[in-house]
Each structure stands twice: as structure tokens, then as C-alpha cells.
Motif scaffolding. Structure first.
Motif, PDB file in Angstrom:
ATOM      1  N   ALA A  10       0.836  -1.203   0.000  1.00 26.73           N
ATOM      2  CA  ALA A  10       0.000   0.000   0.000  1.00 26.73           C
ATOM      3  C   ALA A  10       0.871   1.252   0.000  1.00 26.73           C
ATOM      4  CB  ALA A  10      -0.934   0.001   1.211  1.00 26.73           C
ATOM      5  N   ALA A  11       1.913   1.263   0.815  1.00 27.52           N
ATOM      6  CA  ALA A  11       2.827   2.411   0.857  1.00 27.52           C
ATOM      7  C   ALA A  11       3.525   2.587  -0.489  1.00 27.52           C
ATOM      8  CB  ALA A  11       3.853   2.237   1.970  1.00 27.52           C
ATOM      9  N   ALA A  12       3.989   1.486  -1.074  1.00 26.79           N
ATOM     10  CA  ALA A  12       4.658   1.559  -2.371  1.00 26.79           C
ATOM     11  C   ALA A  12       3.697   2.095  -3.434  1.00 26.79           C
ATOM     12  CB  ALA A  12       5.197   0.188  -2.766  1.00 26.79           C
ATOM     13  N   HIS A  13       2.455   1.670  -3.367  1.00 22.40           N
ATOM     14  CA  HIS A  13       1.464   2.155  -4.318  1.00 22.40           C
ATOM     15  C   HIS A  13       1.252   3.665  -4.145  1.00 22.40           C
ATOM     16  CE1 HIS A  13      -1.597   1.495  -7.302  1.00 22.40           C
ATOM     17  NE2 HIS A  13      -2.506   2.111  -6.556  1.00 22.40           N
ATOM     18  N   GLY A  14       1.225   4.136  -2.911  1.00 21.14           N
ATOM     19  CA  GLY A  14       1.108   5.568  -2.662  1.00 21.14           C
ATOM     20  C   GLY A  14       2.286   6.351  -3.226  1.00 21.14           C
ATOM     21  N   VAL A  15       3.494   5.815  -3.058  1.00 21.51           N
ATOM     22  CA  VAL A  15       4.695   6.459  -3.608  1.00 21.51           C
ATOM     23  C   VAL A  15       4.614   6.504  -5.132  1.00 21.51           C
ATOM     24  CG1 VAL A  15       7.212   6.279  -3.837  1.00 21.51           C
ATOM     25  CG2 VAL A  15       6.120   5.832  -1.624  1.00 21.51           C
ATOM     26  N   LYS A  16       4.153   5.414  -5.713  1.00 23.52           N
ATOM     27  CA  LYS A  16       3.990   5.352  -7.175  1.00 23.52           C
ATOM     28  C   LYS A  16       2.973   6.392  -7.643  1.00 23.52           C
ATOM     29  CE  LYS A  16       2.004   2.156 -10.475  1.00 23.52           C
ATOM     30  NZ  LYS A  16       1.536   0.780 -10.657  1.00 23.52           N
ATOM     31  N   LEU A  17       1.827   6.479  -6.964  1.00 27.65           N
ATOM     32  CA  LEU A  17       0.805   7.457  -7.341  1.00 27.65           C
ATOM     33  C   LEU A  17       1.286   8.893  -7.158  1.00 27.65           C
ATOM     34  CD1 LEU A  17      -2.364   5.713  -5.881  1.00 27.65           C
ATOM     35  CD2 LEU A  17      -1.790   6.013  -8.306  1.00 27.65           C
ATOM     36  N   ALA A  18       2.168   9.109  -6.189  1.00 26.50           N
ATOM     37  CA  ALA A  18       2.724  10.452  -5.950  1.00 26.50           C
ATOM     38  C   ALA A  18       3.847  10.783  -6.938  1.00 26.50           C
ATOM     39  CB  ALA A  18       3.228  10.564  -4.513  1.00 26.50           C
ATOM     40  N   ARG A  19       4.242   9.795  -7.725  1.00 29.20           N
ATOM     41  CA  ARG A  19       5.275   9.962  -8.756  1.00 29.20           C
ATOM     42  C   ARG A  19       6.621  10.428  -8.194  1.00 29.20           C
ATOM     43  NH1 ARG A  19       0.731  12.302 -11.063  1.00 29.20           N
ATOM     44  NH2 ARG A  19       1.647  14.369 -11.009  1.00 29.20           N
ATOM     45  N   ALA A  20       7.082   9.709  -7.182  1.00 34.92           N
ATOM     46  CA  ALA A  20       8.429   9.993  -6.660  1.00 34.92           C
ATOM     47  C   ALA A  20       9.434   9.837  -7.797  1.00 34.92           C
ATOM     48  CB  ALA A  20       8.765   9.050  -5.522  1.00 34.92           C
ATOM     49  N   GLN A  21      10.472  10.657  -7.772  1.00 39.20           N
ATOM     50  CA  GLN A  21      11.459  10.647  -8.844  1.00 39.20           C
ATOM     51  C   GLN A  21      12.776   9.988  -8.439  1.00 39.20           C
ATOM     52  OE1 GLN A  21      10.976  14.904  -9.028  1.00 39.20           O
ATOM     53  NE2 GLN A  21      10.387  14.734 -11.191  1.00 39.20           N
ATOM     54  N   VAL A  22      13.074   9.989  -7.147  1.00 40.43           N
ATOM     55  CA  VAL A  22      14.289   9.351  -6.630  1.00 40.43           C
ATOM     56  C   VAL A  22      13.902   8.542  -5.401  1.00 40.43           C
ATOM     57  CG1 VAL A  22      16.573   9.706  -5.616  1.00 40.43           C
ATOM     58  CG2 VAL A  22      15.812  11.159  -7.504  1.00 40.43           C
ATOM     59  N   ILE A  23      14.291   7.272  -5.417  1.00 38.99           N
ATOM     60  CA  ILE A  23      14.021   6.374  -4.298  1.00 38.99           C
ATOM     61  C   ILE A  23      15.352   5.835  -3.818  1.00 38.99           C
ATOM     62  CG2 ILE A  23      12.926   4.219  -3.594  1.00 38.99           C
ATOM     63  CD1 ILE A  23      10.998   4.838  -6.096  1.00 38.99           C
ATOM     64  N   ALA A  24      15.693   6.127  -2.578  1.00 40.62           N
ATOM     65  CA  ALA A  24      16.921   5.606  -1.979  1.00 40.62           C
ATOM     66  C   ALA A  24      16.524   4.473  -1.046  1.00 40.62           C
ATOM     67  CB  ALA A  24      17.651   6.695  -1.207  1.00 40.62           C
ATOM     68  N   ALA A  25      17.174   3.323  -1.175  1.00 38.77           N
ATOM     69  CA  ALA A  25      16.705   2.151  -0.435  1.00 38.77           C
ATOM     70  C   ALA A  25      17.826   1.378   0.226  1.00 38.77           C
ATOM     71  CB  ALA A  25      15.969   1.223  -1.389  1.00 38.77           C
ATOM     72  N   TYR A  26      17.596   1.069   1.488  1.00 45.30           N
ATOM     73  CA  TYR A  26      18.441   0.157   2.235  1.00 45.30           C
ATOM     74  C   TYR A  26      17.498  -0.753   3.017  1.00 45.30           C
ATOM     75  CZ  TYR A  26      22.134  -1.807   5.047  1.00 45.30           C
ATOM     76  OH  TYR A  26      23.006  -2.685   5.635  1.00 45.30           O
ATOM     77  N   PRO A  27      17.694  -2.066   2.940  1.00 46.58           N
ATOM     78  CA  PRO A  27      16.745  -2.977   3.582  1.00 46.58           C
ATOM     79  C   PRO A  27      16.880  -3.020   5.106  1.00 46.58           C
ATOM     80  CG  PRO A  27      18.560  -4.211   2.626  1.00 46.58           C
ATOM     81  CD  PRO A  27      18.765  -2.773   2.236  1.00 46.58           C
ATOM     82  N   ILE A  28      15.737  -2.966   5.779  1.00 48.86           N
ATOM     83  CA  ILE A  28      15.688  -3.203   7.214  1.00 48.86           C
ATOM     84  C   ILE A  28      14.278  -3.712   7.540  1.00 48.86           C
ATOM     85  CG2 ILE A  28      15.125  -0.790   7.748  1.00 48.86           C
ATOM     86  CD1 ILE A  28      16.710  -1.227  10.429  1.00 48.86           C
ATOM     87  N   THR A  29      14.216  -4.754   8.306  1.00 44.68           N
ATOM     88  CA  THR A  29      12.941  -5.354   8.685  1.00 44.68           C
ATOM     89  C   THR A  29      12.189  -4.408   9.622  1.00 44.68           C
ATOM     90  OG1 THR A  29      13.949  -7.518   8.515  1.00 44.68           O
ATOM     91  CG2 THR A  29      11.935  -7.379   9.806  1.00 44.68           C
ATOM     92  N   PRO A  30      10.916  -4.211   9.415  1.00 49.51           N
ATOM     93  CA  PRO A  30       9.954  -4.785   8.469  1.00 49.51           C
ATOM     94  C   PRO A  30       9.657  -3.908   7.261  1.00 49.51           C
ATOM     95  CG  PRO A  30       8.761  -3.797  10.278  1.00 49.51           C
ATOM     96  CD  PRO A  30      10.231  -3.563  10.550  1.00 49.51           C
ATOM     97  N   GLN A  31      10.547  -2.981   6.915  1.00 48.21           N
ATOM     98  CA  GLN A  31      10.344  -2.066   5.799  1.00 48.21           C
ATOM     99  C   GLN A  31      10.756  -2.654   4.465  1.00 48.21           C
ATOM    100  OE1 GLN A  31      12.275   0.026   2.844  1.00 48.21           O
ATOM    101  NE2 GLN A  31      13.608  -0.393   4.547  1.00 48.21           N
ATOM    102  N   THR A  32      11.604  -3.644   4.425  1.00 48.47           N
ATOM    103  CA  THR A  32      12.212  -4.141   3.189  1.00 48.47           C
ATOM    104  C   THR A  32      11.215  -4.394   2.049  1.00 48.47           C
ATOM    105  OG1 THR A  32      14.014  -5.076   4.493  1.00 48.47           O
ATOM    106  CG2 THR A  32      13.765  -5.897   2.248  1.00 48.47           C
ATOM    107  N   PRO A  33      10.067  -5.057   2.279  1.00 47.83           N
ATOM    108  CA  PRO A  33       9.153  -5.284   1.148  1.00 47.83           C
ATOM    109  C   PRO A  33       8.641  -4.009   0.479  1.00 47.83           C
ATOM    110  CG  PRO A  33       8.598  -6.736   2.972  1.00 47.83           C
ATOM    111  CD  PRO A  33       9.606  -5.754   3.496  1.00 47.83           C
TER     112      PRO A  33
END
Length: 172
Positions: free
Chosen positions: A10-33
Motif C-alpha cells: 500500500a505504501a509503495a502504491h502511494g509512492v507510485k501514485l505520488a510519482r516519486a522521482q528518486v528512491i533511496a533504499a536500504y533494507p531493514i525489517t519490516p520495511q524491506t518489502p
């Protein structure tokens, strides 16, 4: 239409709908998915963004600070100790009045060591200058992420969208 997905999706879908242009990612539980789903959107061409895997949470927010300073709509996500590791950069983003949006998938920091839900991670950042919004269900996660970009860009202050780790992040 009804879609049954996890809170992280759901959060990823919100980011997609908001049209984020840069996504910085580092995995940490429970955010990784959450960031994994965003990488899938970018790879499939469903989200026109730069997906930047980084070596730490500190670097994730540094990438967002640089991207936002250049005028891009930036996003990252984190949890617990990862948020604490970002602490120095959290002050920088707020002081520079950058409209960054970050999902915080709330999890206990410890001690004792825990992966279960607790708000001490985001509450420990309460006085850093970030607006904190808390969602209580999956629909609110989507809606709040979209609204967070509008709010951040209107008042030039970064926004955390917080939701419960495992209780919302992984449930369907």
C-alpha cells in the motif's frame, strides 16, 4: 475496486501514485518489502524514477537530501535502528526545509532486541523538525503517503508517514 495487499505494498502504491522521482533504499525489517515493491515498479517501467540502492540508512537519507536539493521528489523508508542511524541526516533535511517523504515502519528499538511493533523509533525523532503522520489501516497508508508529498511541498518540511511494523506492514 478492492485490492488485498500488505501495508508495505500500500505504501509503495502511494509512492507510485505520488510519482516519486528518486528512491533511496536500504533494507531493514519490516520495511524491506516496501522498497522491494518500488524496485519492481521502476524495473517494470510503471514508475519513472531513479532507484538507488545504498550501503546504509545514513546514505539513504543523504541521497534523498541531495535529490530534493536538486528539485526531485525524493522518497526513502526505514524502521527502528535504521531511523536512529539516520538521525544526523534527519536534522539536516529538516534544517534545509526539504520536502522529503519517508515511510517509517514502526518497530521496537531495544533493549531487549525486538522486531515487533513499537513507536519508540519515530517518537525518538519527535523534535527533529519532521512532520509525523500515523496511519491506522492500509487505505490510510496510501492516502497519507500521497498527502505527505502535498504537505511537504506546500510547507517545505519533510514528512514521515508512520505505520505499525508487522501489524500493518505485513498483514493483508
Amino acid at each position: 475496486m478492492h485490492i488485498i495487499e500488505s501495508g508495505n505494498t500500500a505504501a509503495a502504491h502511494g509512492v507510485k501514485l505520488a510519482r516519486a522521482q528518486v528512491i533511496a533504499a536500504y533494507p531493514i525489517t519490516p520495511q524491506t518489502p516496501l522498497t522491494e515493491k518500488l524496485s519492481e515498479y521502476v524495473a517494470a517501467g510503471e514508475l519513472e524514477a531513479q532507484y538507488i540502492p545504498v550501503e546504509s540508512e545514513h546514505s539513504a537519507l543523504a541521497v534523498c537530501i541531495a535529490a530534493s536539493s536538486a528539485g526531485a521528489r525524493a522518497f526513502t523508508g526505514t524502521s527502528a535502528n535504521g531511523l536512529l542511524y539516520m538521525h544526523e541526516q534527519i536534522h539536516w533535511a529538516a534544517g534545509a526545509r526539504l520536502p522529503i517523504v519517508m515511510c517509517v515502519v514502526n518497530r521496537g528499538v531495544g533493549a531487549p532486541w525486538t522486531i515487533w511493533n513499537d513507536h519508540q523509533d519515530s517518537m525518538s525523532q519527535r523534535d527533529t523538525g519532521w512532520i509525523q503522520l500515523y496511519a491506522c489501516d492500509h487505505q490510510q497508508i496510501i492516502d497519507t503517503v500521497i498527502q505527505a508529498y502535498r504537505l511537504a511541498q506546500t510547507v517545505s518540511i519533510p514528512v514521515m508517514v508512520c505505520y505499525d511494523g508487522y501489524i500493518l506492514s505485513h498483514t493483508y
